[in-house]
Write an enzyme that holds these catalytic residues in place. Structure first.
Site, short mmCIF file in Angstrom:
data_model
loop_
_atom_site.label_atom_id
_atom_site.label_comp_id
_atom_site.label_asym_id
_atom_site.label_seq_id
_atom_site.Cartn_x
_atom_site.Cartn_y
_atom_site.Cartn_z
N ALA A 67 0.33 -0.95 0.00
CA ALA A 67 -0.12 0.23 0.31
C ALA A 67 0.80 1.13 -0.22
O ALA A 67 1.52 1.20 0.04
CB ALA A 67 -1.27 -0.50 1.47
N GLY A 110 1.04 -5.01 0.61
CA GLY A 110 -0.47 -5.51 0.29
C GLY A 110 -0.16 -6.04 -1.53
O GLY A 110 -1.27 -6.28 -1.89
N GLU A 113 -0.16 -9.43 -0.90
CA GLU A 113 -1.74 -9.39 -0.47
C GLU A 113 -2.35 -9.82 -1.93
O GLU A 113 -3.74 -10.38 -1.93
CB GLU A 113 -2.04 -8.95 0.60
CG GLU A 113 -1.44 -9.03 2.20
CD GLU A 113 -1.81 -8.20 2.98
OE1 GLU A 113 -1.92 -6.51 2.43
OE2 GLU A 113 -2.84 -7.59 4.52
N GLU A 133 5.12 -5.13 7.48
CA GLU A 133 4.32 -4.24 8.13
C GLU A 133 4.82 -3.90 9.07
O GLU A 133 4.86 -3.13 9.69
CB GLU A 133 2.95 -4.45 7.58
CG GLU A 133 1.63 -4.63 6.55
CD GLU A 133 1.41 -5.65 5.57
OE1 GLU A 133 2.94 -6.80 5.76
OE2 GLU A 133 1.20 -5.96 4.48
#
Ligand code: DAK
Length: 259
Positions: A67, A110, A113, A133
């Site tokens: 992200a 992300g 993911e 993260e």
């Protein structure tokens, strides 16, 4: 349709489409605008009768480095909750058509993911996966704790999530996270080849097979077995099943109609 942060290309003859994440200057960091475009494009292709399989890719250096940290860094808990940016990811999970990820370089946070939301994962030998993260004070929030654990097992997922360590393609293959590794020159063409193969199969059976496999993640084994068996029976209502079994008996190639 043209987008700012992604490139969509169709290969009509083979009934496949390629979606490329395209913010190379920030290693394809997933900002809100990119995610909005990505989901719109994927949902459109999912509904397009001329597309049977989708390839999702980045570039050689990065699939996606997570992200967009710069976009997120000023957010408060309430802001994140209200914006609920990642709720949209469930729309990717709901896609009916198979998505093949072609991954080179970084697939982190992300990005990892997003890869795990895909159905089949082809990596280049430079691919690096991780959930870092923890190193920026958060945890995976778009399914990483669940999907990584299901993919590679509790103790391995725990280590990667608690340390943020990156794994290379070889380790990812050994752990069962990805399907196979190719040299950088060939990972995308391999993903396209696989997508074309899948796109040539009877579409209804492909759809129900994908749904049935995903059911493993959604419910108990009993639910999954029931769901799979009913989908198997349902396929006996399709022309393609009749055609496939007849062609087998007649020793010829089946012709699929998608009915
Ligand atoms: N966001 C924004 N910019 C990024 C970025 C990212 N994730 N990753 C890289 N960049 C930018 C860098 O800032 C740099 O920009 P400039 O300085 O040139 O302007 C450019 O991309 C090139 O990066 P580097 O110079 O750092 O390149 P290196 O080769 O030296 O290092 C690296 C590559 C991938 C190791 C490094 O860039 C890095 O560590 N990147 C961050 C990786 C990371 O921590 N990813 C996880 C992000 S957190 C949620 C659900 C999910 C999430 C959050 C919330 N909810 C449901 C609420 C997900 C969170 C994440 O993914």
């Amino acid at each position: 349709m043209t987008y700012k942060n992604i490139i969509v290309r169709r290969e009509a003859a083979d009934k496949i489409a390629v979606v490329q994440l395209n913010r190379p200057e920030v290693l394809n960091a997933l900002n809100l605008e990119l995610m909005t475009e990505l989901i719109e494009a994927l949902e459109g292709l999912d509904k397009d009768a001329e597309v049977n399989c989708i390839v999702l890719t980045g570039n050689e250096k990065a699939f996606a480095a997570g992200a967009d940290i710069k976009e997120m860094s000023g957010e408060s808990a309430v802001g994140m909750l209200m914006r609920d940016q990642f709720e949209k990811w469930n729309k990717i999970r709901a896609l009916k058509k198979p998505v093949v990820a072609a991954v080179s370089g970084f697939a982190l946070g992300g990005g990892c993911e997003l890869v795990m939301l895909c159905d089949i994962i082809i990596a280049s030998e430079t691919a690096k996966f991780g959930q870092p993260e923890i190193n920026i004070g958060v945890i995976p929030g778009a399914g990483g704790t669940q999907r990584l654990t299901r993919a590679i097992g509790k103790v391995r997922a725990m280590e990667l999530i608690l340390t943020g360590r990156f794994i290379d393609a070889e380790e990812a293959l050994r752990l069962g996270l990805i399907n196979r590794i190719l040299p950088v020159e060939f990972y995308l063409s391999e993903a396209l080849k696989l997508a074309k193969d899948i796109a040539s199969k009877p579409p209804v059976a492909v759809r129900l097979a994908k749904e049935s496999v995903l059911k493993v993640y959604d419910g108990s084994l009993d639910d999954g077995l029931d769901f799979e068996r009913k989908n198997f029976y349902l396929l006996f209502a399709t022309d393609d099943m009749r055609e496939g079994m007849t062609a087998f008996t007649e020793k010829r190639k089946p012709v699929w109609t998608g009915r």
